[in-house]
Design a protein around this motif. Structure first.
Motif, PDB file in Angstrom:
ATOM      1  N   ALA A   1       8.661  10.425   6.192  1.00 43.28           N
ATOM      2  CA  ALA A   1       8.868  10.558   7.644  1.00 43.28           C
ATOM      3  C   ALA A   1       9.323  11.961   8.013  1.00 43.28           C
ATOM      4  CB  ALA A   1       9.885   9.521   8.117  1.00 43.28           C
ATOM      5  N   LEU A   2      10.234  12.510   7.240  1.00 41.10           N
ATOM      6  CA  LEU A   2      10.730  13.861   7.542  1.00 41.10           C
ATOM      7  C   LEU A   2       9.648  14.915   7.327  1.00 41.10           C
ATOM      8  CD1 LEU A   2      14.313  13.625   6.030  1.00 41.10           C
ATOM      9  CD2 LEU A   2      13.681  13.664   8.444  1.00 41.10           C
ATOM     10  N   GLY A   3       8.828  14.729   6.303  1.00 44.55           N
ATOM     11  CA  GLY A   3       7.711  15.648   6.088  1.00 44.55           C
ATOM     12  C   GLY A   3       6.731  15.620   7.250  1.00 44.55           C
ATOM     13  N   ALA A   4       6.462  14.425   7.744  1.00 47.07           N
ATOM     14  CA  ALA A   4       5.557  14.285   8.889  1.00 47.07           C
ATOM     15  C   ALA A   4       6.160  14.909  10.147  1.00 47.07           C
ATOM     16  CB  ALA A   4       5.243  12.813   9.137  1.00 47.07           C
TER      17      ALA A   4
ATOM     18  N   GLU B   1       0.597   7.401   2.429  1.00 45.84           N
ATOM     19  CA  GLU B   1       1.760   7.505   1.551  1.00 45.84           C
ATOM     20  C   GLU B   1       2.672   6.288   1.693  1.00 45.84           C
ATOM     21  OE1 GLU B   1       3.672  11.254   2.309  1.00 45.84           O
ATOM     22  OE2 GLU B   1       2.029  12.400   1.429  1.00 45.84           O
ATOM     23  N   THR B   2       2.826   5.801   2.917  1.00 45.67           N
ATOM     24  CA  THR B   2       3.673   4.627   3.144  1.00 45.67           C
ATOM     25  C   THR B   2       3.078   3.389   2.482  1.00 45.67           C
ATOM     26  OG1 THR B   2       4.446   5.548   5.244  1.00 45.67           O
ATOM     27  CG2 THR B   2       4.741   3.189   4.918  1.00 45.67           C
ATOM     28  N   VAL B   3       1.793   3.202   2.629  1.00 45.03           N
ATOM     29  CA  VAL B   3       1.135   2.049   2.005  1.00 45.03           C
ATOM     30  C   VAL B   3       1.264   2.135   0.480  1.00 45.03           C
ATOM     31  CG1 VAL B   3      -1.120   0.973   1.572  1.00 45.03           C
ATOM     32  CG2 VAL B   3      -0.435   1.553   3.896  1.00 45.03           C
ATOM     33  N   GLU B   4       1.063   3.331  -0.084  1.00 46.68           N
ATOM     34  CA  GLU B   4       1.207   3.499  -1.529  1.00 46.68           C
ATOM     35  C   GLU B   4       2.626   3.162  -1.988  1.00 46.68           C
ATOM     36  OE1 GLU B   4      -0.006   7.492  -2.444  1.00 46.68           O
ATOM     37  OE2 GLU B   4      -2.095   7.102  -1.956  1.00 46.68           O
ATOM     38  N   LEU B   5       3.621   3.654  -1.250  1.00 51.64           N
ATOM     39  CA  LEU B   5       5.015   3.370  -1.612  1.00 51.64           C
ATOM     40  C   LEU B   5       5.319   1.876  -1.540  1.00 51.64           C
ATOM     41  CD1 LEU B   5       6.953   6.276   0.135  1.00 51.64           C
ATOM     42  CD2 LEU B   5       6.790   5.841  -2.319  1.00 51.64           C
TER      43      LEU B   5
END
Length: 148
Positions: free
Chosen positions: A44-47, A111-115
Motif C-alpha cells: 500500500a505504501l509503495g502504491a 501483489e495483494t492477491v499473491e500475498l
C-alpha cells in the motif's frame, strides 16, 4: 461427602492436566498475521508513493504549460492557439497519467492477491499440522486418562 468432592476435584485436575494447552499456535498465528500486515502495508505504501510521484509530475508539467500559455502574445489569435494547444496537451497527458495510475492499481492488486494466496496456503498447512498434533495429543491423553 467432602472426601467425594475432593476426589472429583482431583480427578478434574488430572483430566485437565492431561489436555495441555499449547500457546505456540497462537503465538505463531500472531507472528504470521503481523508479517502479512507488514507485507500488505509495504504494498500500500509503495502504491501511495508511486501515485504521489505521478500526481506531482503531472502537476509540475501542467504548471509549466500553464506558464507558457499565460505569456503575452502579439496577436489575439495566438491566445486561442495557445489555449487550444494547452487543452490538447492536457488531454494527452491526462490519458498517459490515468494509464500510469491504472498500472499502479494493477500491480497492487496482483501483489495483494499473491500475498493473500500465499498466506492462505500457509494457514491451511499450519492448521492441518495443528489439528494432527492436537488429535494425537488428545488421543494419547484420553488413553492415559482411561488407563487410570
Amino acid at each position: 461427602m467432602a472426601k467425594a468432592a475432593q476426589d472429583v476435584t482431583a480427578m478434574f485436575k488430572d483430566v485437565m492436566g492431561s489436555f495441555p494447552v499449547d500457546t505456540s499456535a497462537f503465538e505463531d498465528a500472531f507472528k504470521n498475521t503481523a508479517a502479512l500486515n507488514e507485507k500488505l502495508a509495504a504494498v500500500a505504501l509503495g502504491a501511495a508513493e508511486k501515485s504521489s510521484e505521478i500526481s506531482s509530475k503531472w502537476t509540475k508539467d501542467t504548471l509549466t504549460k500553464l506558464g507558457d500559455m499565460s505569456k503575452a502574445k502579439a496577436e489575439p489569435a495566438d491566445y486561442a492557439k495557445a489555449l487550444t494547444d494547452f487543452a490538447s496537451a492536457q488531454a494527452e497527458v491526462a490519458s498517459e497519467n490515468m494509464a500510469a495510475f491504472a498500472e499502479v492499481a494493477k500491480k497492487v492488486q496482483m501483489e495483494t492477491v499473491e500475498l493473500l494466496m500465499s498466506a492462505g496456503k500457509e494457514a491451511t498447512e499450519e492448521a492441518t499440522a495443528a489439528v494432527k498434533k492436537a488429535t494425537s495429543e488428545v488421543t494419547a491423553a484420553a488413553k492415559k486418562a482411561t488407563a487410570k
